[in-house]
Scaffold this active site. Structure first.
Site, mmCIF file in Angstrom:
data_model
loop_
_atom_site.group_PDB
_atom_site.id
_atom_site.type_symbol
_atom_site.label_atom_id
_atom_site.label_comp_id
_atom_site.label_asym_id
_atom_site.label_seq_id
_atom_site.Cartn_x
_atom_site.Cartn_y
_atom_site.Cartn_z
ATOM 1 N N TYR A 11 0.838 -1.225 0.000
ATOM 2 C CA TYR A 11 0.000 0.000 0.000
ATOM 3 C C TYR A 11 0.867 1.267 0.000
ATOM 4 O O TYR A 11 0.745 2.124 -0.879
ATOM 5 C CB TYR A 11 -0.917 -0.070 1.224
ATOM 6 C CG TYR A 11 -1.638 1.192 1.606
ATOM 7 C CD1 TYR A 11 -2.386 1.917 0.678
ATOM 8 C CD2 TYR A 11 -1.601 1.654 2.926
ATOM 9 C CE1 TYR A 11 -3.064 3.070 1.059
ATOM 10 C CE2 TYR A 11 -2.278 2.798 3.307
ATOM 11 C CZ TYR A 11 -3.005 3.509 2.368
ATOM 12 O OH TYR A 11 -3.674 4.652 2.749
ATOM 13 N N LEU A 32 5.617 -10.496 -2.074
ATOM 14 C CA LEU A 32 4.238 -10.559 -2.583
ATOM 15 C C LEU A 32 3.301 -11.343 -1.660
ATOM 16 O O LEU A 32 2.289 -11.874 -2.093
ATOM 17 C CB LEU A 32 4.198 -11.111 -4.025
ATOM 18 C CG LEU A 32 4.989 -10.284 -5.052
ATOM 19 C CD1 LEU A 32 4.858 -10.895 -6.447
ATOM 20 C CD2 LEU A 32 4.535 -8.825 -5.086
ATOM 21 N N ASP A 83 12.070 -12.825 -0.345
ATOM 22 C CA ASP A 83 11.720 -12.615 1.056
ATOM 23 C C ASP A 83 12.950 -12.015 1.751
ATOM 24 O O ASP A 83 14.083 -12.431 1.482
ATOM 25 C CB ASP A 83 11.353 -13.958 1.702
ATOM 26 C CG ASP A 83 10.646 -13.750 3.018
ATOM 27 O OD1 ASP A 83 9.457 -14.082 3.112
ATOM 28 O OD2 ASP A 83 11.280 -13.220 3.965
ATOM 29 N N ALA A 99 8.948 -3.232 4.167
ATOM 30 C CA ALA A 99 8.459 -4.626 4.215
ATOM 31 C C ALA A 99 8.273 -5.115 5.644
ATOM 32 O O ALA A 99 9.201 -5.067 6.454
ATOM 33 C CB ALA A 99 9.435 -5.540 3.487
ATOM 34 N N SER A 134 6.057 2.313 13.881
ATOM 35 C CA SER A 134 4.609 2.437 14.081
ATOM 36 C C SER A 134 4.295 2.990 15.468
ATOM 37 O O SER A 134 5.052 2.774 16.428
ATOM 38 C CB SER A 134 4.001 1.031 13.951
ATOM 39 O OG SER A 134 2.710 1.021 14.481
ATOM 40 N N TYR A 168 3.375 -7.525 17.048
ATOM 41 C CA TYR A 168 3.711 -6.654 15.909
ATOM 42 C C TYR A 168 4.470 -5.414 16.401
ATOM 43 O O TYR A 168 5.546 -5.075 15.888
ATOM 44 C CB TYR A 168 2.426 -6.260 15.173
ATOM 45 C CG TYR A 168 2.590 -5.077 14.257
ATOM 46 C CD1 TYR A 168 3.300 -5.194 13.064
ATOM 47 C CD2 TYR A 168 2.048 -3.823 14.581
ATOM 48 C CE1 TYR A 168 3.468 -4.092 12.226
ATOM 49 C CE2 TYR A 168 2.205 -2.737 13.744
ATOM 50 C CZ TYR A 168 2.912 -2.872 12.573
ATOM 51 O OH TYR A 168 3.081 -1.784 11.746
ATOM 52 N N LYS A 201 8.487 -4.016 15.796
ATOM 53 C CA LYS A 201 8.872 -2.684 15.315
ATOM 54 C C LYS A 201 9.878 -2.042 16.273
ATOM 55 O O LYS A 201 10.864 -1.444 15.856
ATOM 56 C CB LYS A 201 7.635 -1.788 15.170
ATOM 57 C CG LYS A 201 6.732 -2.182 14.018
ATOM 58 C CD LYS A 201 7.414 -1.921 12.683
ATOM 59 C CE LYS A 201 6.615 -2.372 11.500
ATOM 60 N NZ LYS A 201 7.310 -2.262 10.229
ATOM 61 N N PHE A 249 1.393 7.005 12.493
ATOM 62 C CA PHE A 249 0.115 6.817 13.172
ATOM 63 C C PHE A 249 -0.834 6.161 12.149
ATOM 64 O O PHE A 249 -0.412 5.241 11.468
ATOM 65 C CB PHE A 249 -0.335 8.130 13.826
ATOM 66 C CG PHE A 249 0.407 8.328 15.145
ATOM 67 C CD1 PHE A 249 1.799 8.402 15.168
ATOM 68 C CD2 PHE A 249 -0.257 8.327 16.348
ATOM 69 C CE1 PHE A 249 2.504 8.492 16.376
ATOM 70 C CE2 PHE A 249 0.426 8.422 17.566
ATOM 71 C CZ PHE A 249 1.808 8.505 17.569
HETATM 72 N N1 NAD Z 1 -0.623 1.259 6.904
HETATM 73 C C1 NAD Z 1 -0.494 1.770 8.134
HETATM 74 O O1 NAD Z 1 -1.426 2.402 8.670
HETATM 75 C C2 NAD Z 1 0.810 1.609 8.881
HETATM 76 C C3 NAD Z 1 0.918 2.195 10.162
HETATM 77 C C4 NAD Z 1 2.123 2.046 10.844
HETATM 78 C C5 NAD Z 1 3.184 1.381 10.279
HETATM 79 N N2 NAD Z 1 3.050 0.805 9.055
HETATM 80 C C6 NAD Z 1 4.191 0.079 8.487
HETATM 81 O O2 NAD Z 1 4.449 0.581 7.192
HETATM 82 C C7 NAD Z 1 4.975 -0.461 6.372
HETATM 83 C C8 NAD Z 1 4.189 -0.544 5.090
HETATM 84 O O3 NAD Z 1 2.834 -0.792 5.419
HETATM 85 P P1 NAD Z 1 1.691 -0.993 4.348
HETATM 86 O O4 NAD Z 1 0.449 -0.466 4.939
HETATM 87 O O5 NAD Z 1 2.148 -0.528 3.027
HETATM 88 O O6 NAD Z 1 1.592 -2.590 4.377
HETATM 89 P P2 NAD Z 1 1.472 -3.631 3.177
HETATM 90 O O7 NAD Z 1 1.188 -4.949 3.800
HETATM 91 O O8 NAD Z 1 0.558 -3.145 2.129
HETATM 92 O O9 NAD Z 1 2.952 -3.619 2.590
HETATM 93 C C9 NAD Z 1 4.011 -4.371 3.143
HETATM 94 C C10 NAD Z 1 4.699 -5.077 1.983
HETATM 95 O O10 NAD Z 1 5.807 -5.828 2.462
HETATM 96 C C11 NAD Z 1 5.792 -7.115 1.864
HETATM 97 N N3 NAD Z 1 6.466 -8.007 2.823
HETATM 98 C C12 NAD Z 1 6.051 -8.333 4.076
HETATM 99 N N4 NAD Z 1 6.961 -9.127 4.667
HETATM 100 C C13 NAD Z 1 7.977 -9.303 3.760
HETATM 101 C C14 NAD Z 1 9.200 -10.008 3.791
HETATM 102 N N5 NAD Z 1 9.563 -10.752 4.850
HETATM 103 N N6 NAD Z 1 9.988 -9.976 2.698
HETATM 104 C C15 NAD Z 1 9.633 -9.246 1.597
HETATM 105 N N7 NAD Z 1 8.486 -8.555 1.523
HETATM 106 C C16 NAD Z 1 7.667 -8.580 2.600
HETATM 107 C C17 NAD Z 1 4.334 -7.436 1.589
HETATM 108 O O11 NAD Z 1 4.136 -8.333 0.519
HETATM 109 C C18 NAD Z 1 3.775 -6.052 1.256
HETATM 110 O O12 NAD Z 1 3.836 -5.779 -0.127
HETATM 111 C C19 NAD Z 1 4.939 -1.725 7.216
HETATM 112 O O13 NAD Z 1 6.213 -1.916 7.777
HETATM 113 C C20 NAD Z 1 3.935 -1.392 8.300
HETATM 114 O O14 NAD Z 1 4.200 -2.119 9.476
HETATM 115 C C21 NAD Z 1 1.885 0.906 8.331
#
Ligand code: NAD
Length: 315
Positions: free
Chosen positions: A13, A35, A53, A74, A116, A139, A143, A167
């Site tokens: 995302y 993916l 990965d 990731a 996060s 989780y 972090k 946030f």
């Molecule tokens: N979306 C939110 O509100 C939010 C809030 C706080 C923190 N975050 C952090 O921001 C980052 C991105 O979040 P997002 O919302 O885009 O999530 P998301 O799940 O859409 O994207 C994470 C991506 O990482 C890939 N991935 C996961 N584990 C992996 C691994 N071991 N090796 C390779 N690829 C891997 C997944 O396929 C995915 O495409 C994450 O670290 C998440 O913890 C997000």
């Protein structure tokens, strides 16, 4: 900074929007994603993509590309699942260590890490970066551990770092992303609007907030990505909150959505959920000072862009 940025999680995302923004700024971009959640079609074709990965051997990526900095998105991020499957979520930590070891080996000197607000745990109110960290789920623990490890790699190996504590990220970044596994309030409201769900359930109406429902700090994905680009260029190592310093209540989200869309969002009140604090808001003073960053988009902007993405896919 110029050069080549490695974006881990670049098919997700936030990562996929960051990839586009980096390309627009003339960076070369290399993406690693397994993916597990991300989609290959979200990755701009101008980026070089590796389906890998983070816990696997990453040397190929570093051998084939001269990486100047890493933006590390990731991670597995579903809070409840993290409490059921610590083995899977431990990869957030081991993948980060593997990545850092490659950075040391191939002399990559900067990392921007997606942390996060979950590191604060059951905190309440407006939180600065100095607030106690006390994650209440695995989780959040992963972090916090990653932040600590990155700090040590910075001390020992001179890697520059910025850990950005996000946030609640919301809105559409222009890629029409639909959360396949909606657990957050924004996609849930949208699923009600496109009739994939019957109504929004608001958990608790007797919190000590302006309308009794929980208040959270929502940050637009485009503003969030802007902060990453700024972080690449600052000569600063440390932790920075990313939020708006303002909050919106769940009831306000429902009302504002009805107002923006011009249609009533059906909702009902449910019981409080265990562990939900009344109010969680980021102080963003440090982001302003260090990154010269200020959020530009409002919650209503986020509602509008998210709705446009959902509407297109369901109508
Ligand atoms: N979306 C939110 O509100 C939010 C809030 C706080 C923190 N975050 C952090 O921001 C980052 C991105 O979040 P997002 O919302 O885009 O999530 P998301 O799940 O859409 O994207 C994470 C991506 O990482 C890939 N991935 C996961 N584990 C992996 C691994 N071991 N090796 C390779 N690829 C891997 C997944 O396929 C995915 O495409 C994450 O670290 C998440 O913890 C997000």
């Amino acid at each position: 900074m110029t050069g080549t940025i490695l974006v881990t999680g670049g098919a997700g995302y936030i990562g996929s929007v960051a990839v586009k923004a980096l390309l627009k700024k003339n960076y070369d971009v290399v993406v690693i994603d397994n993916l597990s959640k991300g989609l290959k079609k979200l990755v701009d074709s101008k980026a070089k993509f590796y389906e890998l990965d983070l816990v696997d051997d990453l040397s190929k990526v570093f051998e084939e590309n001269k990486i100047d900095a890493v933006i590390h998105f990731a991670a597995y991020k579903a809070v409840e699942e993290s409490m059921e499957n610590a083995v899977k979520y431990s990869d957030n930590i081991s993948g980060t260590i593997n990545l850092l070891n490659c950075m040391v080996k191939y002399s990559v000197k900067k990392i921007i890490f997606s942390s996060s607000a979950a590191v604060y745990g059951e905190a309440n109110g407006v939180l600065s970066e100095n607030h106690d960290t006390n994650p209440c789920n695995y989780y959040g623990f992963t972090k916090l551990e990653c932040e600590k490890i990155i700090k040590w790699y910075s001390k020992v190996h001179g890697i520059g770092y910025v850990c950005l504590r996000y946030f609640n990220v919301a809105g559409d970044g222009g890629l029409r992303y639909l959360d396949p596994d909606a657990k957050n309030i924004f996609p849930i409201i949208m699923e009600v609007l496109v009739k994939k769900r019957e109504k929004v359930v608001i958990f608790g109406k007797d919190y000590d907030t302006r309308d009794g429902t929980c208040v959270r700090d929502y940050i637009d994905i485009n503003d969030l990505v802007d902060a990453h680009l700024l972080a690449l260029d600052v000569d600063y190592n440390g932790i920075i909150n990313l939020g708006t310093s303002k909050g919106a209540s769940v009831k306000e989200l429902v009302d504002w959505t009805s107002e923006v869309i011009g249609r009533q969002v059906p909702f009902e009140y449910g019981k409080r959920r265990a562990g939900d604090p009344a109010e969680l808001i980021a102080s963003n003073e440090k982001a302003l000072k260090i990154l010269n960053w200020k959020p530009k988009r409002t919650v209503k902007d986020m509602i509008k862009s998210t709705y446009d993405a959902y509407k297109e896919s369901f109508e």
